[in-house]
Design a protein around this motif. Structure first.
Motif, PDB file in Angstrom:
ATOM      1  N   GLU A  86       0.886  -1.306  -0.236  1.00  0.00           N
ATOM      2  CA  GLU A  86      -0.152  -0.069  -0.033  1.00  0.00           C
ATOM      3  C   GLU A  86       0.943   1.283  -0.156  1.00  0.00           C
ATOM      4  OE1 GLU A  86      -2.361   1.975   3.669  1.00  0.00           O
ATOM      5  OE2 GLU A  86      -2.229  -0.355   3.524  1.00  0.00           O
ATOM      6  N   ILE A  87       0.757   2.172  -0.996  1.00  0.00           N
ATOM      7  CA  ILE A  87       1.401   3.502  -0.866  1.00  0.00           C
ATOM      8  C   ILE A  87       0.113   4.729  -0.914  1.00  0.00           C
ATOM      9  CG2 ILE A  87       2.983   4.963  -2.054  1.00  0.00           C
ATOM     10  CD1 ILE A  87       4.262   2.462  -3.561  1.00  0.00           C
ATOM     11  N   THR A  88       0.411   5.718  -0.063  1.00  0.00           N
ATOM     12  CA  THR A  88      -0.624   6.565   0.004  1.00  0.00           C
ATOM     13  C   THR A  88       0.233   8.049  -0.080  1.00  0.00           C
ATOM     14  OG1 THR A  88      -1.743   5.286   1.503  1.00  0.00           O
ATOM     15  CG2 THR A  88      -2.565   7.599   1.244  1.00  0.00           C
ATOM     16  N   VAL A  89       0.008   8.892  -0.757  1.00  0.00           N
ATOM     17  CA  VAL A  89       0.755  10.256  -0.644  1.00  0.00           C
ATOM     18  C   VAL A  89      -0.230  11.120   0.146  1.00  0.00           C
ATOM     19  CG1 VAL A  89       1.098  12.135  -2.077  1.00  0.00           C
ATOM     20  CG2 VAL A  89       1.477   9.944  -3.062  1.00  0.00           C
ATOM     21  N   HIS A  90       0.266  11.708   1.189  1.00  0.00           N
ATOM     22  CA  HIS A  90      -0.523  12.684   2.115  1.00  0.00           C
ATOM     23  C   HIS A  90      -0.148  13.844   1.615  1.00  0.00           C
ATOM     24  CE1 HIS A  90      -2.351   9.288   4.745  1.00  0.00           C
ATOM     25  NE2 HIS A  90      -1.087   8.699   4.683  1.00  0.00           N
ATOM     26  N   GLN A  91      -0.770  14.794   1.038  1.00  0.00           N
ATOM     27  CA  GLN A  91      -0.277  16.006   0.663  1.00  0.00           C
ATOM     28  C   GLN A  91      -0.436  17.048   1.841  1.00  0.00           C
ATOM     29  OE1 GLN A  91       1.016  16.687  -1.855  1.00  0.00           O
ATOM     30  NE2 GLN A  91      -0.159  15.821  -3.885  1.00  0.00           N
ATOM     31  N   GLN A  92      -1.595  16.764   2.769  1.00  0.00           N
ATOM     32  CA  GLN A  92      -1.649  17.793   3.903  1.00  0.00           C
ATOM     33  C   GLN A  92      -0.445  17.738   4.877  1.00  0.00           C
ATOM     34  OE1 GLN A  92      -4.200  19.544   2.383  1.00  0.00           O
ATOM     35  NE2 GLN A  92      -4.200  19.985   4.700  1.00  0.00           N
ATOM     36  N   SER A  93      -0.106  16.097   5.337  1.00  0.00           N
ATOM     37  CA  SER A  93       1.191  16.367   6.155  1.00  0.00           C
ATOM     38  C   SER A  93       2.448  16.200   5.360  1.00  0.00           C
ATOM     39  CB  SER A  93       0.837  14.893   7.075  1.00  0.00           C
ATOM     40  OG  SER A  93       0.424  14.077   6.264  1.00  0.00           O
ATOM     41  N   VAL A  99       3.646  13.663   3.780  1.00  0.00           N
ATOM     42  CA  VAL A  99       4.350  12.202   3.839  1.00  0.00           C
ATOM     43  C   VAL A  99       3.967  11.312   2.620  1.00  0.00           C
ATOM     44  CG1 VAL A  99       4.894  12.473   6.282  1.00  0.00           C
ATOM     45  CG2 VAL A  99       3.096  11.445   5.751  1.00  0.00           C
ATOM     46  N   LEU A 100       4.897  10.364   2.580  1.00  0.00           N
ATOM     47  CA  LEU A 100       4.470   9.193   1.626  1.00  0.00           C
ATOM     48  C   LEU A 100       4.335   8.019   2.713  1.00  0.00           C
ATOM     49  CD1 LEU A 100       4.285   8.076  -1.252  1.00  0.00           C
ATOM     50  CD2 LEU A 100       6.366   6.889  -0.885  1.00  0.00           C
ATOM     51  N   GLU A 101       3.163   7.439   2.953  1.00  0.00           N
ATOM     52  CA  GLU A 101       2.876   6.388   3.810  1.00  0.00           C
ATOM     53  C   GLU A 101       3.027   5.148   3.051  1.00  0.00           C
ATOM     54  OE1 GLU A 101      -0.218   4.533   6.851  1.00  0.00           O
ATOM     55  OE2 GLU A 101      -0.676   6.707   5.932  1.00  0.00           O
ATOM     56  N   ILE A 102       3.692   4.233   3.431  1.00  0.00           N
ATOM     57  CA  ILE A 102       4.061   2.864   2.671  1.00  0.00           C
ATOM     58  C   ILE A 102       4.025   1.814   3.671  1.00  0.00           C
ATOM     59  CG2 ILE A 102       6.693   3.550   2.613  1.00  0.00           C
ATOM     60  CD1 ILE A 102       6.697   2.091  -0.187  1.00  0.00           C
ATOM     61  N   ALA A 103       3.485   0.644   3.174  1.00  0.00           N
ATOM     62  CA  ALA A 103       3.016  -0.470   3.965  1.00  0.00           C
ATOM     63  C   ALA A 103       3.881  -1.722   3.085  1.00  0.00           C
ATOM     64  CB  ALA A 103       1.824  -1.113   4.243  1.00  0.00           C
ATOM     65  N   PHE A 104       4.778  -2.368   3.789  1.00  0.00           N
ATOM     66  CA  PHE A 104       5.481  -3.385   3.051  1.00  0.00           C
ATOM     67  C   PHE A 104       4.785  -4.885   3.433  1.00  0.00           C
ATOM     68  CE2 PHE A 104       8.403   0.054   2.619  1.00  0.00           C
ATOM     69  CZ  PHE A 104       8.925  -0.071   1.283  1.00  0.00           C
ATOM     70  N   PHE A 132       5.984   2.908   6.929  1.00  0.00           N
ATOM     71  CA  PHE A 132       6.725   4.154   7.151  1.00  0.00           C
ATOM     72  C   PHE A 132       5.882   5.247   6.766  1.00  0.00           C
ATOM     73  CE2 PHE A 132       9.759   0.518   6.075  1.00  0.00           C
ATOM     74  CZ  PHE A 132      10.450   0.557   7.416  1.00  0.00           C
ATOM     75  N   ARG A 133       6.384   6.249   7.326  1.00  0.00           N
ATOM     76  CA  ARG A 133       5.750   7.622   7.045  1.00  0.00           C
ATOM     77  C   ARG A 133       6.988   8.493   6.584  1.00  0.00           C
ATOM     78  NH1 ARG A 133       0.455   8.821   8.267  1.00  0.00           N
ATOM     79  NH2 ARG A 133       0.663  10.870   8.382  1.00  0.00           N
TER      80      ARG A 133
END
Length: 130
Positions: free
Chosen positions: A6-13, A15-20, A26-27
């Motif tokens: 899973e990869i999520t781009v969080h524009q507000q904070s 950070v790139l959130e990534i689950a392996f 990780f953020r």
């Protein structure tokens, strides 16, 4: 080699959130990704050729393009788009971010620069022979 689930781009904070698939998550701050971009523009063309990146605290990721099944290519709001981030490299950025920040701060201090200094203007060619 861990692969992301899973990869999520969080524009507000910013950070790139990534689950392996090894269970880690990780953020990774956009700024960290930008200053450690694995591109020639940042890394240079050999040891000691790295270009110290500054003024990237507010950088955003405007697009994230998947490259095959092994990497993503983020497009940053400052126009930088040549870095290919492999899963391995993203895992490293995530798991070692404390050490990477310390290293970055040490390099800034050594260069007498601040994290928010503007990057020097682009000169004609980026490859100089010394």
């Amino acid at each position: 080699m861990p692969a992301p689930t899973e990869i999520t781009v969080h524009q507000q904070s910013r950070v790139l959130e990534i689950a392996f698939d090894d269970g880690t998550r990780f953020r990774i701050p956009f700024e960290l990704m930008r200053i450690y971009s694995p591109s020639a523009e940042v890394k240079g063309h050999g040891p000691g050729q790295e270009v110290l990146q500054t003024g990237k605290r507010d950088v955003l990721i405007t697009a994230l393009e998947p490259i095959g099944h092994y990497a993503v290519r983020p497009e940053f709001s400052d126009g930088h788009a040549s870095g290919l981030f492999s899963w391995d490299y993203l895992h490293k950025l995530g798991s070692q971010q404390d050490a990477l920040w310390r290293d970055y701060e040490a390099r800034l201090a050594a260069a007498g620069k601040g994290r928010d200094d503007a990057m020097p203007g682009k000169a004609g060619g980026s490859c100089h022979s010394h």
